[in-house]
Enzyme design. Sequence first.
Site, PDB file in Angstrom:
ATOM      1  N   LYS A 286      47.197  11.894  33.297  1.00  0.00           N
ATOM      2  CA  LYS A 286      46.647  11.194  34.474  1.00  0.00           C
ATOM      3  C   LYS A 286      47.339   9.849  34.584  1.00  0.00           C
ATOM      4  O   LYS A 286      47.749   9.268  33.581  1.00  0.00           O
ATOM      5  CB  LYS A 286      45.140  10.975  34.314  1.00  0.00           C
ATOM      6  CG  LYS A 286      44.419  10.777  35.616  1.00  0.00           C
ATOM      7  CD  LYS A 286      44.143  12.120  36.276  1.00  0.00           C
ATOM      8  CE  LYS A 286      43.301  11.963  37.523  1.00  0.00           C
ATOM      9  NZ  LYS A 286      42.791  13.274  37.959  1.00  0.00           N
TER      10      LYS A 286
ATOM     11  N   ASP B  51      45.488  12.412  43.777  1.00  0.00           N
ATOM     12  CA  ASP B  51      44.120  12.109  43.336  1.00  0.00           C
ATOM     13  C   ASP B  51      43.589  11.068  44.320  1.00  0.00           C
ATOM     14  O   ASP B  51      44.020  11.036  45.480  1.00  0.00           O
ATOM     15  CB  ASP B  51      44.138  11.623  41.878  1.00  0.00           C
ATOM     16  CG  ASP B  51      42.747  11.581  41.255  1.00  0.00           C
ATOM     17  OD1 ASP B  51      42.199  12.649  40.940  1.00  0.00           O
ATOM     18  OD2 ASP B  51      42.196  10.475  41.092  1.00  0.00           O
TER      19      ASP B  51
HETATM   20  P1  NAD Z   1      40.208  10.727  48.166  1.00  0.00           P
HETATM   21  O1  NAD Z   1      40.905   9.439  47.980  1.00  0.00           O
HETATM   22  O2  NAD Z   1      40.768  11.714  49.111  1.00  0.00           O
HETATM   23  O3  NAD Z   1      38.682  10.473  48.572  1.00  0.00           O
HETATM   24  C1  NAD Z   1      37.857   9.627  47.836  1.00  0.00           C
HETATM   25  C2  NAD Z   1      36.569   9.413  48.604  1.00  0.00           C
HETATM   26  O4  NAD Z   1      35.681   8.624  47.800  1.00  0.00           O
HETATM   27  C3  NAD Z   1      36.766   8.650  49.912  1.00  0.00           C
HETATM   28  O5  NAD Z   1      35.922   9.191  50.905  1.00  0.00           O
HETATM   29  C4  NAD Z   1      36.337   7.235  49.541  1.00  0.00           C
HETATM   30  O6  NAD Z   1      35.894   6.472  50.645  1.00  0.00           O
HETATM   31  C5  NAD Z   1      35.204   7.545  48.593  1.00  0.00           C
HETATM   32  N1  NAD Z   1      34.864   6.398  47.747  1.00  0.00           N
HETATM   33  C6  NAD Z   1      35.701   5.576  47.079  1.00  0.00           C
HETATM   34  N2  NAD Z   1      35.023   4.608  46.466  1.00  0.00           N
HETATM   35  C7  NAD Z   1      33.726   4.824  46.738  1.00  0.00           C
HETATM   36  C8  NAD Z   1      32.525   4.164  46.388  1.00  0.00           C
HETATM   37  N3  NAD Z   1      32.540   3.064  45.621  1.00  0.00           N
HETATM   38  N4  NAD Z   1      31.355   4.659  46.849  1.00  0.00           N
HETATM   39  C9  NAD Z   1      31.323   5.760  47.634  1.00  0.00           C
HETATM   40  N5  NAD Z   1      32.425   6.433  47.990  1.00  0.00           N
HETATM   41  C10 NAD Z   1      33.605   5.964  47.552  1.00  0.00           C
HETATM   42  O7  NAD Z   1      40.083  11.371  46.691  1.00  0.00           O
HETATM   43  P2  NAD Z   1      39.848  12.885  46.290  1.00  0.00           P
HETATM   44  O8  NAD Z   1      41.156  13.474  45.998  1.00  0.00           O
HETATM   45  O9  NAD Z   1      38.927  13.527  47.257  1.00  0.00           O
HETATM   46  O10 NAD Z   1      39.097  12.692  44.882  1.00  0.00           O
HETATM   47  C11 NAD Z   1      37.702  12.472  44.785  1.00  0.00           C
HETATM   48  C12 NAD Z   1      37.260  12.794  43.377  1.00  0.00           C
HETATM   49  O11 NAD Z   1      37.606  14.168  43.078  1.00  0.00           O
HETATM   50  C13 NAD Z   1      37.904  11.965  42.273  1.00  0.00           C
HETATM   51  O12 NAD Z   1      37.003  11.846  41.203  1.00  0.00           O
HETATM   52  C14 NAD Z   1      39.077  12.854  41.831  1.00  0.00           C
HETATM   53  O13 NAD Z   1      39.524  12.557  40.524  1.00  0.00           O
HETATM   54  C15 NAD Z   1      38.428  14.216  41.911  1.00  0.00           C
HETATM   55  N6  NAD Z   1      39.330  15.347  42.003  1.00  0.00           N
HETATM   56  C16 NAD Z   1      40.262  15.428  42.987  1.00  0.00           C
HETATM   57  C17 NAD Z   1      41.092  16.543  43.046  1.00  0.00           C
HETATM   58  C18 NAD Z   1      42.086  16.742  44.150  1.00  0.00           C
HETATM   59  O14 NAD Z   1      42.697  17.833  44.212  1.00  0.00           O
HETATM   60  N7  NAD Z   1      42.299  15.799  45.051  1.00  0.00           N
HETATM   61  C19 NAD Z   1      40.981  17.539  42.072  1.00  0.00           C
HETATM   62  C20 NAD Z   1      40.012  17.429  41.085  1.00  0.00           C
HETATM   63  C21 NAD Z   1      39.186  16.324  41.071  1.00  0.00           C
END
Ligand code: NAD
Length: 448
Positions: free
Chosen positions: A134, A174
């Site tokens: 990561k 991510d």
């Molecule tokens: P992203 O950047 O597309 O979206 C993140 C979201 O979280 C946004 O809507 C943002 O406004 C919101 N956010 C950020 N800070 C916040 C806060 N303090 N309070 C409330 N909302 C908040 O990211 P993503 O890719 O959707 O990832 C989200 C989660 O899923 C993370 O934990 C990431 O590690 C995990 N994840 C992502 C993937 C992937 O394929 N993208 C895979 C596995 C896990």
Amino acid sequence: MIWYALSLMSTATVPPPFAQAATKLDVSLKDRGNLFEIASRQIERAMKLINIDPDIAQILGQPKNELIVNFPVRRDNGKIEMLKGYRVQHNNILGPYKGGMRYHHEANLDEMKALASWMTYKSALHEIPFGGGKGGVKFDPRQYSRAELERITRRFTAALGSNIGPDFDIPAPDVNTNSQTMVWMMDTYMNIVGAMDRNTVRGVVTGKSVSAGGSHGRAEATGQGVVHCITEWAKDRNFNLDGCHVIIQGFGNVGSYAARLLSQKGAVVIGVGDVGGYIANTEGINAHKLGEHVHRTGSVSGYKGASKITREEFFGLDAHIFVPAALELEIGVAEAKALKVKMVVEGANGPTYPEAEEVLIDRGIDLIPDILCNSGGVIVSYYEWLQNKRAEQWELADVLGRLERRMKQTYANVRQYAIAQKTDWRTASYAIGLERLQHCYKERGIFP
Ligand code: NAD
């Protein structure tokens, strides 16, 4: 079916800031406790269950490599700014390091260590031939122009140099990164390796756009995986998803696709929150229209089809399913006590404090852990990597079919293991991954 209750580890060794943060979570990430210590506590529980060889526990207890790079970037105003980037490589016994790159102003090494270790266990659990990694850059991307984001991504990739590679360490999107970020990374890496090799290194990153060599189905893969787990859970529970109420925290890649795909199953999204605020409408929020609003404005805040609510009100909404899909450690004891749902499905990585998980289980709320249900992304990343190696482009239906079969198989494996071992699903998920890693270490030993 039997869902075993948790009795998690004692909190006696937890330092005061952690315990405090677990009761009030509307605070910055750095005040929420050390994520790597929290992740280690979760994993130790599974290590105990499988009676792991202490030597192997030691090896897995720390990442193999922790890299920090400080690199200069030219801002649009002509000035130079120094940024800090991370890449943590936790383990590669099962295959190349694999994991996302995150852009966030509170990114830190312990967070990366935790997230990298979760990737190791996630890949092992799903039998994907990858290890865990990561990384990311500590800055707030909202304050930077698109041209600056491109320069940051390219400079960061150049600074990482041969510390990443298609058979060594493979980044993916991510938080605050996306297919465009991956395309810039790939292009930079291709130019570093030179003309002769550029077309053999397309798989240096996954989550690319399809036109740049990405896979059909990668964008929606994580949200789709979350929805497969919810569907399996509904079958187990004899629960009708049609008309059920869902709340989602985070409306980025994971949250927005989960919302759209759940709506297709008849579920009604009644509350959503993101970094800009929280909204609710008990009649239902149209996930597609909300997606367009977020695309235009950057947040769910101000969406006309719902009313503004507070974070506290969001956690108290009457619903059936909660999908945390934002950042880690968002569900503390206070949130776990407030939630009025039947299940929590961890779209985000590490959204739940161990103490909060205990509260959820005590209250009879089911929890599907992150390494089981948010793995759709890494599974389709693996398919993308295979397609790049073979110079192939698989059809969408083929990718989605493979994803569905693998998610359902792993879900069934975890369910069976949890029942047989009388343990919770998080511990069962880690234990399955750990057993595979331990087997591999026993067979191979350490070199030299
Ligand atoms: P992203 O950047 O597309 O979206 C993140 C979201 O979280 C946004 O809507 C943002 O406004 C919101 N956010 C950020 N800070 C916040 C806060 N303090 N309070 C409330 N909302 C908040 O990211 P993503 O890719 O959707 O990832 C989200 C989660 O899923 C993370 O934990 C990431 O590690 C995990 N994840 C992502 C993937 C992937 O394929 N993208 C895979 C596995 C896990």
